[in-house]
Design a protein around this motif. Sequence first.
Motif, PDB file in Angstrom:
ATOM      1  N   ASP A  92       0.857  -1.180   0.000  1.00 21.53           N
ATOM      2  CA  ASP A  92       0.000   0.000   0.000  1.00 21.53           C
ATOM      3  C   ASP A  92       0.895   1.232   0.000  1.00 21.53           C
ATOM      4  OD1 ASP A  92      -1.767   2.026   0.375  1.00 21.53           O
ATOM      5  OD2 ASP A  92      -2.535   1.331   2.316  1.00 21.53           O
ATOM      6  N   PRO A  93       0.985   1.972  -1.137  1.00 16.99           N
ATOM      7  CA  PRO A  93       1.862   3.150  -1.172  1.00 16.99           C
ATOM      8  C   PRO A  93       1.515   4.197  -0.122  1.00 16.99           C
ATOM      9  CG  PRO A  93       1.182   2.520  -3.382  1.00 16.99           C
ATOM     10  CD  PRO A  93       0.350   1.711  -2.421  1.00 16.99           C
ATOM     11  N   ALA A  94       0.270   4.204   0.343  1.00 16.43           N
ATOM     12  CA  ALA A  94      -0.105   5.150   1.381  1.00 16.43           C
ATOM     13  C   ALA A  94       0.545   4.790   2.715  1.00 16.43           C
ATOM     14  CB  ALA A  94      -1.627   5.194   1.536  1.00 16.43           C
ATOM     15  N   ARG A  95       0.914   3.526   2.858  1.00 17.62           N
ATOM     16  CA  ARG A  95       1.614   3.073   4.062  1.00 17.62           C
ATOM     17  C   ARG A  95       2.799   2.217   3.637  1.00 17.62           C
ATOM     18  NH1 ARG A  95      -3.124   0.522   7.630  1.00 17.62           N
ATOM     19  NH2 ARG A  95      -3.440  -0.534   5.642  1.00 17.62           N
ATOM     20  N   PRO A  96       3.866   2.857   3.174  1.00 18.23           N
ATOM     21  CA  PRO A  96       5.030   2.109   2.673  1.00 18.23           C
ATOM     22  C   PRO A  96       5.586   1.188   3.738  1.00 18.23           C
ATOM     23  CG  PRO A  96       5.205   4.442   2.154  1.00 18.23           C
ATOM     24  CD  PRO A  96       4.060   4.295   3.096  1.00 18.23           C
ATOM     25  N   PRO A  97       6.171   0.061   3.327  1.00 21.37           N
ATOM     26  CA  PRO A  97       6.753  -0.861   4.292  1.00 21.37           C
ATOM     27  C   PRO A  97       7.908  -0.206   5.030  1.00 21.37           C
ATOM     28  CG  PRO A  97       7.441  -1.409   2.069  1.00 21.37           C
ATOM     29  CD  PRO A  97       6.383  -0.360   1.941  1.00 21.37           C
ATOM     30  N   ARG A  98       8.088  -0.616   6.256  1.00 21.96           N
ATOM     31  CA  ARG A  98       9.208  -0.104   7.024  1.00 21.96           C
ATOM     32  C   ARG A  98      10.489  -0.717   6.480  1.00 21.96           C
ATOM     33  NH1 ARG A  98       8.161  -0.335  13.358  1.00 21.96           N
ATOM     34  NH2 ARG A  98      10.052   0.949  13.226  1.00 21.96           N
ATOM     35  N   GLY A  99      11.488   0.098   6.293  1.00 16.81           N
ATOM     36  CA  GLY A  99      12.720  -0.405   5.715  1.00 16.81           C
ATOM     37  C   GLY A  99      13.833   0.585   5.898  1.00 16.81           C
ATOM     38  N   PRO A 100      14.898   0.427   5.146  1.00 17.83           N
ATOM     39  CA  PRO A 100      16.065   1.290   5.326  1.00 17.83           C
ATOM     40  C   PRO A 100      15.792   2.715   4.876  1.00 17.83           C
ATOM     41  CG  PRO A 100      16.334  -0.105   3.401  1.00 17.83           C
ATOM     42  CD  PRO A 100      15.096  -0.581   4.098  1.00 17.83           C
ATOM     43  N   HIS A 101      16.559   3.630   5.431  1.00 16.65           N
ATOM     44  CA  HIS A 101      16.501   5.029   5.028  1.00 16.65           C
ATOM     45  C   HIS A 101      17.810   5.387   4.332  1.00 16.65           C
ATOM     46  CE1 HIS A 101      12.791   5.695   7.239  1.00 16.65           C
ATOM     47  NE2 HIS A 101      13.322   5.052   8.269  1.00 16.65           N
ATOM     48  N   GLY A 102      17.889   6.629   3.847  1.00 15.96           N
ATOM     49  CA  GLY A 102      19.109   7.060   3.183  1.00 15.96           C
ATOM     50  C   GLY A 102      19.295   6.347   1.854  1.00 15.96           C
ATOM     51  N   TRP A 103      20.547   6.107   1.477  1.00 16.77           N
ATOM     52  CA  TRP A 103      20.858   5.549   0.161  1.00 16.77           C
ATOM     53  C   TRP A 103      20.201   4.197  -0.057  1.00 16.77           C
ATOM     54  CZ3 TRP A 103      23.035   0.824  -0.434  1.00 16.77           C
ATOM     55  CH2 TRP A 103      23.654   0.255   0.691  1.00 16.77           C
ATOM     56  N   ALA A 104      20.105   3.367   0.979  1.00 17.33           N
ATOM     57  CA  ALA A 104      19.573   2.008   0.822  1.00 17.33           C
ATOM     58  C   ALA A 104      18.087   1.990   0.528  1.00 17.33           C
ATOM     59  CB  ALA A 104      19.881   1.180   2.066  1.00 17.33           C
ATOM     60  N   ALA A 105      17.398   3.120   0.779  1.00 19.33           N
ATOM     61  CA  ALA A 105      15.970   3.165   0.478  1.00 19.33           C
ATOM     62  C   ALA A 105      15.710   2.996  -1.010  1.00 19.33           C
ATOM     63  CB  ALA A 105      15.383   4.488   0.965  1.00 19.33           C
ATOM     64  N   TYR A 106      16.640   3.419  -1.853  1.00 18.28           N
ATOM     65  CA  TYR A 106      16.417   3.371  -3.307  1.00 18.28           C
ATOM     66  C   TYR A 106      16.396   1.943  -3.849  1.00 18.28           C
ATOM     67  CZ  TYR A 106      16.815   8.422  -3.258  1.00 18.28           C
ATOM     68  OH  TYR A 106      16.600   9.747  -3.011  1.00 18.28           O
ATOM     69  N   PRO A 107      17.426   1.120  -3.626  1.00 13.79           N
ATOM     70  CA  PRO A 107      17.328  -0.265  -4.109  1.00 13.79           C
ATOM     71  C   PRO A 107      16.226  -1.042  -3.411  1.00 13.79           C
ATOM     72  CG  PRO A 107      19.342   0.051  -2.818  1.00 13.79           C
ATOM     73  CD  PRO A 107      18.769   1.408  -3.067  1.00 13.79           C
ATOM     74  N   ALA A 108      15.992  -0.775  -2.117  1.00 13.34           N
ATOM     75  CA  ALA A 108      14.897  -1.453  -1.433  1.00 13.34           C
ATOM     76  C   ALA A 108      13.567  -1.088  -2.073  1.00 13.34           C
ATOM     77  CB  ALA A 108      14.902  -1.072   0.050  1.00 13.34           C
ATOM     78  N   ALA A 109      13.379   0.193  -2.381  1.00 13.64           N
ATOM     79  CA  ALA A 109      12.134   0.635  -3.007  1.00 13.64           C
ATOM     80  C   ALA A 109      11.933  -0.008  -4.366  1.00 13.64           C
ATOM     81  CB  ALA A 109      12.141   2.157  -3.140  1.00 13.64           C
ATOM     82  N   VAL A 110      13.013  -0.172  -5.130  1.00  7.63           N
ATOM     83  CA  VAL A 110      12.908  -0.834  -6.435  1.00  7.63           C
ATOM     84  C   VAL A 110      12.433  -2.271  -6.265  1.00  7.63           C
ATOM     85  CG1 VAL A 110      14.253  -1.703  -8.389  1.00  7.63           C
ATOM     86  CG2 VAL A 110      14.563   0.654  -7.597  1.00  7.63           C
ATOM     87  N   ALA A 111      13.008  -2.985  -5.309  1.00  5.64           N
ATOM     88  CA  ALA A 111      12.574  -4.367  -5.079  1.00  5.64           C
ATOM     89  C   ALA A 111      11.102  -4.415  -4.707  1.00  5.64           C
ATOM     90  CB  ALA A 111      13.431  -5.002  -3.981  1.00  5.64           C
ATOM     91  N   TRP A 112      10.671  -3.526  -3.819  1.00  5.03           N
ATOM     92  CA  TRP A 112       9.258  -3.491  -3.440  1.00  5.03           C
ATOM     93  C   TRP A 112       8.369  -3.198  -4.638  1.00  5.03           C
ATOM     94  CZ3 TRP A 112      11.009  -0.025   1.087  1.00  5.03           C
ATOM     95  CH2 TRP A 112      11.361  -0.827   2.201  1.00  5.03           C
ATOM     96  N   ALA A 113       8.754  -2.231  -5.463  1.00  3.67           N
ATOM     97  CA  ALA A 113       7.926  -1.858  -6.610  1.00  3.67           C
ATOM     98  C   ALA A 113       7.831  -3.007  -7.622  1.00  3.67           C
ATOM     99  CB  ALA A 113       8.492  -0.608  -7.279  1.00  3.67           C
ATOM    100  N   LEU A 114       8.942  -3.697  -7.859  1.00  2.00           N
ATOM    101  CA  LEU A 114       8.918  -4.825  -8.795  1.00  2.00           C
ATOM    102  C   LEU A 114       8.029  -5.945  -8.270  1.00  2.00           C
ATOM    103  CD1 LEU A 114      12.710  -4.958  -9.763  1.00  2.00           C
ATOM    104  CD2 LEU A 114      10.838  -4.086 -11.168  1.00  2.00           C
ATOM    105  N   LEU A 115       8.149  -6.246  -6.980  1.00  2.00           N
ATOM    106  CA  LEU A 115       7.321  -7.301  -6.402  1.00  2.00           C
ATOM    107  C   LEU A 115       5.857  -6.904  -6.390  1.00  2.00           C
ATOM    108  CD1 LEU A 115       9.661  -8.337  -3.475  1.00  2.00           C
ATOM    109  CD2 LEU A 115       8.986  -9.798  -5.388  1.00  2.00           C
ATOM    110  N   ASP A 116       5.584  -5.648  -6.101  1.00  2.00           N
ATOM    111  CA  ASP A 116       4.198  -5.194  -6.067  1.00  2.00           C
ATOM    112  C   ASP A 116       3.562  -5.230  -7.446  1.00  2.00           C
ATOM    113  OD1 ASP A 116       2.047  -4.276  -4.451  1.00  2.00           O
ATOM    114  OD2 ASP A 116       2.297  -2.279  -5.305  1.00  2.00           O
TER     115      ASP A 116
END
Length: 400
Positions: A96-120
């Motif tokens: 749910d983009p309105a409630r993004p999963p808890r995860g890393p901040h800073g630089w690591a948020a970018y690759p983590a976000a890509v993985a989430w978006a691909l899986l979603d």
Amino acid sequence: MSRAEPMSTGEPMSTAADGFHRLYGSPPEGVWAAPGRVNLIGEHTDYNDGFALPFALPHRTEVAAARRPDRTLRIHSAGFPSGVVTLDLEGAGGLDPARPPRGPHGWAAYPAAVAWALLDAGLPLGGADLHIRSDVPTGAGLSSSAALEVATALALTDLYAVPLARPDLAALARRAENAYVGVPCGVMDQMASACATAGHALHLDTRTLEQRHIPFDCAAAGLRLLVIDTRVQHALGDGAYAERLASCHGAAAALGLPALRDLPYEELEQALARLDDPVRRRRVRHVVTENERVVRVEELLRAGRLRETGPLLTEGHASLRDDYEVSCPELDLAVSTAEAAGAYGARMTGGGFGGSALALIDADGEAAVTRAVTEAFAAAGFEPPRVTSAAPAAGAARIL
């Protein structure tokens, strides 16, 4: 949230695979690379369904990667001393983009976000180990975040043999940045990184994602395009970007348009007279005139009249400074000094509030322009700028 982008290491990029091996104890299955970009013209048009004319830089972000037998994503960047960041991908679909999963901040948020978006998006991906190296300058308006997103997306989809057209990959990378990192950017940066070709600028229709590759060879015309990195860091997630997006979308709604792209240049003045808010009027004027500048620059490039694009670059900077209000004293000084030293035209590039400026100059004028800008920055008490030349490079690819 503010952008906290992957740090440029300044070290040889050929060591990405070696770094992976040392870190994880075995060689990667491959290395994927995606470039930063320079936007020749067409700024802040992409989230208004407009046109842009970027090209890819030779600077790139590399991701060395290998599959894992579980649902764990391990991420490491050579540019940060924080160690390996671990993320559990189990149950990551249906986010749910309105409630993004808890995860890393800073630089690591970018690759983590890509993985989430691909899986979603329903793509059948598993876990992976990633090691990241980059020589894309960060905070310079050259899309280091998009380079990381695209390189990560390409690595993960190739590892798991998921066929994904480049425009679709770019769109998912953009969704990662919008929904999970919190920056409401358009798709231009990711499209340039994913789809550009060497020796060409990429004419991009950000509504349809239609692309045209426009020959752009400064050297053949006796010219050079300088990139002047002011070293002023910008943060686009702090509300300034979102304010401009909201202002543009509000103006389009007030004018009864799907997007500002749908306002013809010839009808601009009549439309401005219908808007009561002076801020909205300025934002609309920039977007509509900037789209027109993209069209005119493409026509000149196709005709081989590269020098004549200079005044349009300068005109674009004035619009970004006065109507869109995203420049800063360092960018303005870089532009005015480059022009006084002989540039045909100059403008800021990227989101603004810092970052880099472009200057179109004669090939033999690089030393003089660089010296003039450096001396002007010193006289103003600014940090010394970093000045390099840029030529269109290839987009993202597997390199090992």
